[in-house]
Design an enzyme around this catalytic site. Structure first.
Site, PDB file in Angstrom:
ATOM      1  N   GLU A   1      -0.085  -1.914  14.930  1.00 41.72           N
ATOM      2  CA  GLU A   1       0.338  -0.514  14.888  1.00 41.72           C
ATOM      3  C   GLU A   1       0.821  -0.001  16.241  1.00 41.72           C
ATOM      4  OE1 GLU A   1      -2.591  -1.632  13.810  1.00 41.72           O
ATOM      5  OE2 GLU A   1      -2.419  -1.478  11.635  1.00 41.72           O
TER       6      GLU A   1
ATOM      7  N   PHE B   1      -5.457   3.847  10.670  1.00 47.83           N
ATOM      8  CA  PHE B   1      -5.041   2.935  11.750  1.00 47.83           C
ATOM      9  C   PHE B   1      -3.945   3.556  12.613  1.00 47.83           C
ATOM     10  CE2 PHE B   1      -5.877  -0.012   8.002  1.00 47.83           C
ATOM     11  CZ  PHE B   1      -7.224  -0.133   8.293  1.00 47.83           C
TER      12      PHE B   1
ATOM     13  N   SER C   1       0.834  -1.211   0.000  1.00 49.44           N
ATOM     14  CA  SER C   1       0.000   0.000   0.000  1.00 49.44           C
ATOM     15  C   SER C   1       0.862   1.253   0.000  1.00 49.44           C
ATOM     16  CB  SER C   1      -0.902   0.036   1.235  1.00 49.44           C
ATOM     17  OG  SER C   1      -1.269  -1.244   1.656  1.00 49.44           O
TER      18      SER C   1
END
Lengths: 326, 278
Positions: free
Chosen positions: A69, A94, A48
């Site tokens: 995360e 996120f 991504s």
């Protein structure tokens, strides 16, 4: 859908660049190839983030953390404490929600100058729903001491923001999207974190925009200029610390001011500008344009923008209404 | 190198300092500081290479206290190590003091701000990973409370520590079996803890975390297994060293009254005297 990309190019004559995401990835690769202390961390997000090539060329400098995360940001603080220059790269939605406490405590409060990179920010993942939107990040992060916030408007601002972040003494959050963007700056433009770029000055209405909405403000200004209005456009790429002197100077020489951001109308650039203007006793017709406080409509980024008036037509209409009402 | 007896005497001295800090500050985490103080004593005085002289270097050992609420234990040890004057401890938690009620980098000798639980292990993983990348031989020690293991981020960090083969990371769990509400096993069960840590890829050892000799034994065995993060389950008693504080829920962050303080000091004086006689 509305093809604002093509329309925009035709109307403004601006050259279409590439996604900020790609500009970011190439800039980082260029910097990291010359400094092995630069590390990039991903949360199963290298694809991504357009960092697959980075991982192939500099495998020792890409740290994969898996879909975790919170841990990623904490580890980034530790790596930074050990002298590494760390770019944490994860979808903005996120990174700034799941890992908010690590950003607050391990990065900002502990004063570790981690570079937090929020990719596919705002409504870049429009169709995927609100789980994937980051319309809260300016608001949440603005209240945290010792954390600067940047939303670059085009490839130039992205490249310069990443380079500036490397030497930045404080923790910094930079967010951008994944749609190709038009080049909006002249070649000799100077970029500095915390210093807004005035693209044009105008006495009727001034747009103070940030991130990927700046180009749409330029298009709105073009439209309004054909009707005889004098329009200003400011790229307020740094949301915090806010460049109040540029804002106030513009506000003193324009009849109306409109802020534009890919963020909730609460707690972002608009309210930051409103606070600065009121406390400087500047009272002028003023409108905050962003994503309203409602269940966000489904669509791609530009469809969502247009629906909420973040478009050349929408912003021009807002300007006309604002100028005619007061 | 301090002798076993000297270390035991230091533990008593530290316990007195902890109680003095909490009494004058009228705040603090009494039980947890007393449970982990023997661990900090052995780490700072026997195991780790961290001194005021080398603190600004990166290739020394590192210590991150994830259970930040037991800051009084850390303040007591760092003062003794000469990171600041002992008199500065009079300002703990006072208006405008840089000695906050949790660890901060404002205090010389502290390298990370903690207080929110489930954070310290991730930061320690980062320090250990950097050492691996740079070929450094130093180690990273981190102290976790048992209650804080309910934070999911602790387990994310454990996964990363074994994924990256961090055998330079030493994770110590202060297993006093109590948290603010009650027994860990009643609040949110942790057992079988050793099996969980082993399943996450750690080399696990247990010891009596309030016994100097047993702590030295376990730390002398570092690294436990090549390629695996080291994990020590230190079985401790919350409030250890003062009979009426030991194993009580209310002493999690109770402040001693004048009478309780005097009684505690008397017990610690007697323990000191009996050590000196032997």
């Amino acid at each position: 859908m509305l093809d604002l990309r093509r329309n925009g190019q035709e109307e403004s004559g601006a050259r279409l660049g590439r996604p900020n995401l790609e500009e970011f990835a190439d800039t980082l690769l260029d910097l990291a190839a010359r400094d092995r202390n630069i590390l990039v961390m991903t949360s199963d997000s290298r694809g991504s983030a357009k960092l697959v090539r980075f991982g192939e060329l500099l495998p020792d400098q890409l740290v994969e953390m898996g879909i975790a995360e919170q841990n990623m940001v904490g580890v980034a603080a530790g790596l930074t404490a050990a002298g590494k220059k760390v770019f944490v790269v994860s979808p903005a939605c996120f990174l700034t929600a799941r890992a908010l406490e690590q950003i607050k405590n391990d990065v900002a409060y502990s004063d570790r100058p981690v570079k937090l990179i929020g990719i596919s920010a705002g409504v870049s993942y429009g169709e995927l729903g609100s789980t994937h939107h980051s319309l809260h990040d300016f608001a949440a992060l603005r209240t945290i001491f010792n954390l600067d916030i940047v939303a670059p408007a085009d490839n130039f601002e992205t490249r310069e923001a990443i380079r500036a972040a490397l030497a930045h003494p404080r923790p910094i959050y930079i967010r951008f999207g994944k749609r190709p963007l038009a080049h909006i700056h002249a070649p000799e433009t100077q970029f500095a974190i915390g210093k807004a770029i005035t693209l044009q000055k105008g006495s009727d209405v001034t747009f103070v925009a940030t991130g990927e909405t700046v180009y749409l403000a330029i298009l709105a200004a073009r439209q309004l200029e054909t009707e005889g209005y004098s329009c200003g456009v400011i790229s307020m790429h740094t949301v915090k610390p806010l460049d109040e002197s540029t804002l106030l100077a513009a506000a003193r020489h324009t009849r109306a001011l409109i802020t534009v951001e890919e963020h909730s109308v609460y707690g972002g650039l608009g309210e930051a500008c409103a606070a600065a203007l009121m406390q400087a006793r500047i009272n002028l017709p003023f409108k905050i344009i962003g994503i309203p406080d409602e269940y966000t409509v489904t669509g791609d980024q530009l469809e969502i923008f247009a629906y909420y008036g973040i478009s050349a037509d929408g912003l021009a209409t807002t300007a006309r209404n604002l100028l005619s009402t007061y | 190198m301090l002798t076993d007896l000297e270390l035991k005497l230091k533990s008593i001295e530290y316990r007195k300092t902890i109680l003095r800090i909490i009494k004058q500050a009228r705040a603090g985490h009494t039980g947890g500081s007393l449970s982990c103080i023997d661990i900090l004593n052995v780490l700072y005085n026997h195991v780790m290479n961290i001194t005021p002289e080398n603190f600004d270097q990166l290739d020394r050992d590192h210590y991150i206290q994830s259970k930040g609420h037991s800051v009084e234990a850390l303040y007591a040890v760092l003062a003794d190590k000469g990171f600041y004057a002992k008199s500065e401890l009079d300002t703990v938690s006072k208006f405008q003091s840089h000695f906050v009620g949790h660890p901060t980098r404002q205090v010389n000798g502290i390298e990370h701000n903690t207080g929110a639980l489930g954070h310290g292990l991730s930061v320690s993983v980062g320090l250990a990973l950097a050492a691996k990348k740079d070929g450094g031989l130093h180690r990273v020690f981190t102290l976790l409370g048992d209650g804080e293991l309910a934070e999911g981020s602790s387990w994310e960090a454990l996964m990363a520590s074994s994924h990256y083969d961090l055998d330079n990371l030493v994770i110590i769990v202060d297993r006093n079996k109590l948290q603010i509400t009650g027994l860990t096993e009643e609040v949110m069960g942790l057992e079988p803890l050793l099996d969980k840590f082993s399943a996450f890829g750690c080399a696990v050892r247990t010891c009596n975390g309030n016994d100097i000799a047993d702590l030295i034994r376990v730390f002398n065995a570092l690294p436990f297994e090549p390629g695996k993060p080291n994990l020590v389950i230190a079985q401790t008693v919350k409030g250890k060293g003062v009979s009426f504080i030991e194993n009580t829920i209310q002493w999690h962050h109770r402040v001693p009254s004048e009478e309780e303080y005097s009684a505690a000091m008397l017990e610690l004086d007697q323990a000191e005297a009996s050590l000196c006689l032997t």
